[in-house]
Enzyme design. Structure first.
Site, PDB file in Angstrom:
ATOM      1  N   ASP A  95      80.640  60.418  -0.426  1.00 14.39           N
ATOM      2  CA  ASP A  95      79.325  61.071  -0.401  1.00 14.39           C
ATOM      3  C   ASP A  95      79.048  61.696  -1.766  1.00 14.39           C
ATOM      4  O   ASP A  95      79.926  62.295  -2.388  1.00 14.39           O
ATOM      5  CB  ASP A  95      79.299  62.140   0.700  1.00 14.39           C
ATOM      6  CG  ASP A  95      77.887  62.599   1.023  1.00 14.39           C
ATOM      7  OD1 ASP A  95      77.428  62.309   2.143  1.00 14.39           O
ATOM      8  OD2 ASP A  95      77.248  63.245   0.163  1.00 14.39           O
ATOM      9  N   ILE A  96      77.818  61.576  -2.220  1.00 19.61           N
ATOM     10  CA  ILE A  96      77.437  62.080  -3.537  1.00 19.61           C
ATOM     11  C   ILE A  96      77.390  63.616  -3.561  1.00 19.61           C
ATOM     12  O   ILE A  96      77.484  64.217  -4.630  1.00 19.61           O
ATOM     13  CB  ILE A  96      76.071  61.465  -3.946  1.00 19.61           C
ATOM     14  CG1 ILE A  96      75.917  61.400  -5.446  1.00 19.61           C
ATOM     15  CG2 ILE A  96      74.906  62.180  -3.285  1.00 19.61           C
ATOM     16  CD1 ILE A  96      74.757  60.537  -5.907  1.00 19.61           C
TER      17      ILE A  96
ATOM     18  N   GLN B 268      69.116  64.000   9.764  1.00 16.92           N
ATOM     19  CA  GLN B 268      69.428  62.715   9.123  1.00 16.92           C
ATOM     20  C   GLN B 268      68.464  62.538   7.951  1.00 16.92           C
ATOM     21  O   GLN B 268      67.246  62.599   8.140  1.00 16.92           O
ATOM     22  CB  GLN B 268      69.267  61.567  10.127  1.00 16.92           C
ATOM     23  CG  GLN B 268      69.612  60.207   9.527  1.00 16.92           C
ATOM     24  CD  GLN B 268      69.406  59.064  10.513  1.00 16.92           C
ATOM     25  OE1 GLN B 268      68.869  59.248  11.611  1.00 16.92           O
ATOM     26  NE2 GLN B 268      69.823  57.874  10.122  1.00 16.92           N
TER      27      GLN B 268
ATOM     28  N   ASN C  94      74.471  62.073  12.021  1.00 16.86           N
ATOM     29  CA  ASN C  94      73.224  62.804  12.216  1.00 16.86           C
ATOM     30  C   ASN C  94      72.138  61.822  12.633  1.00 16.86           C
ATOM     31  O   ASN C  94      72.079  60.697  12.129  1.00 16.86           O
ATOM     32  CB  ASN C  94      72.826  63.525  10.923  1.00 16.86           C
ATOM     33  CG  ASN C  94      73.830  64.592  10.541  1.00 16.86           C
ATOM     34  OD1 ASN C  94      74.398  65.258  11.398  1.00 16.86           O
ATOM     35  ND2 ASN C  94      74.073  64.754   9.245  1.00 16.86           N
TER      36      ASN C  94
ATOM     37  N   HIS D 192      75.135  55.914   9.590  1.00 16.71           N
ATOM     38  CA  HIS D 192      76.357  56.240   8.848  1.00 16.71           C
ATOM     39  C   HIS D 192      77.149  57.304   9.591  1.00 16.71           C
ATOM     40  O   HIS D 192      76.588  58.218  10.178  1.00 16.71           O
ATOM     41  CB  HIS D 192      76.061  56.725   7.428  1.00 16.71           C
ATOM     42  CG  HIS D 192      75.032  57.809   7.327  1.00 16.71           C
ATOM     43  ND1 HIS D 192      73.681  57.563   7.458  1.00 16.71           N
ATOM     44  CD2 HIS D 192      75.148  59.141   7.111  1.00 16.71           C
ATOM     45  CE1 HIS D 192      73.015  58.698   7.320  1.00 16.71           C
ATOM     46  NE2 HIS D 192      73.874  59.673   7.128  1.00 16.71           N
TER      47      HIS D 192
HETATM   48  P1  DGP Z   1      72.529  62.436   6.402  1.00 20.67           P
HETATM   49  O1  DGP Z   1      71.893  63.712   5.953  1.00 20.67           O
HETATM   50  O2  DGP Z   1      73.391  62.597   7.627  1.00 20.67           O
HETATM   51  O3  DGP Z   1      71.503  61.331   6.541  1.00 20.67           O
HETATM   52  O4  DGP Z   1      73.536  62.028   5.251  1.00 20.67           O
HETATM   53  C1  DGP Z   1      73.166  61.343   4.105  1.00 20.67           C
HETATM   54  C2  DGP Z   1      74.231  61.592   3.086  1.00 20.67           C
HETATM   55  O5  DGP Z   1      74.064  60.652   2.054  1.00 20.67           O
HETATM   56  C3  DGP Z   1      74.191  62.974   2.422  1.00 20.67           C
HETATM   57  O6  DGP Z   1      75.395  63.682   2.736  1.00 20.67           O
HETATM   58  C4  DGP Z   1      74.123  62.687   0.943  1.00 20.67           C
HETATM   59  C5  DGP Z   1      74.469  61.238   0.840  1.00 20.67           C
HETATM   60  N1  DGP Z   1      73.778  60.505  -0.215  1.00 20.67           N
HETATM   61  C6  DGP Z   1      72.445  60.501  -0.463  1.00 20.67           C
HETATM   62  N2  DGP Z   1      72.170  59.671  -1.487  1.00 20.67           N
HETATM   63  C7  DGP Z   1      73.359  59.141  -1.881  1.00 20.67           C
HETATM   64  C8  DGP Z   1      73.715  58.208  -2.894  1.00 20.67           C
HETATM   65  O7  DGP Z   1      72.905  57.683  -3.646  1.00 20.67           O
HETATM   66  N3  DGP Z   1      75.041  57.912  -3.022  1.00 20.67           N
HETATM   67  C9  DGP Z   1      75.988  58.475  -2.199  1.00 20.67           C
HETATM   68  N4  DGP Z   1      77.251  58.121  -2.402  1.00 20.67           N
HETATM   69  N5  DGP Z   1      75.679  59.339  -1.222  1.00 20.67           N
HETATM   70  C10 DGP Z   1      74.374  59.669  -1.073  1.00 20.67           C
END
Ligand code: DGP
Length: 114
Positions: A30-31, A94, A87, A100
């Protein structure tokens, strides 16, 4: 190019820090990590959320779940325990509408969530 962020990651159009990749599933860090280990596990095929799953998706759901277990084993958090979160929608917060699992671990997590 797809307008789905995670489909772009699957396609290699956006970079990701991959942990596991199979024909059906991708796991990447996660970023914005919320724990020492924070990995997202996604089906490569676009499914908007866990609520959109149907009986026809049984196989991908099993692969997704097993990949989450493998992430936990690979990153050394399985023994101490970890959390799997998915989520769903607005109240579920979400933010990316592609199914995911969050695999969170490496510290004592709190409950209940906010
Ligand atoms: P949610 O809020 O449950 O939909 O989680 C989405 C997650 O995705 C959040 O924790 C941040 C992550 N995220 C958003 N953009 C990117 C990205 O470009 N790369 C990565 N690795 N994670 C991302």
């Amino acid at each position: 190019m797809s307008d789905c962020l995670f489909c772009q990651i699957v396609a290699g159009e956006l970079p990701s820090d991959k942990v596991i990749e199979t024909d059906d599933v991708l796991a990447f860090r996660d970023i914005r990590p919320q724990a020492p280990v924070h990995v997202l596990v996604i089906p490569k095929r676009h499914i908007p959320s866990a609520h959109a799953l149907t009986e026809a998706d049984q196989e991908v759901l099993v692969h997704l779940h097993l990949a989450a277990q493998q992430v936990a084993e690979k990153l050394g958090i399985a023994e101490q325990g970890y959390r799997l979160v998915t989520n769903i929608g607005f109240h579920g917060q979400q933010t990316v509408p592609h199914l995911h699992y969050h695999v969170l671990g490496g510290r004592q997590l709190q409950w209940p969530p906010g």
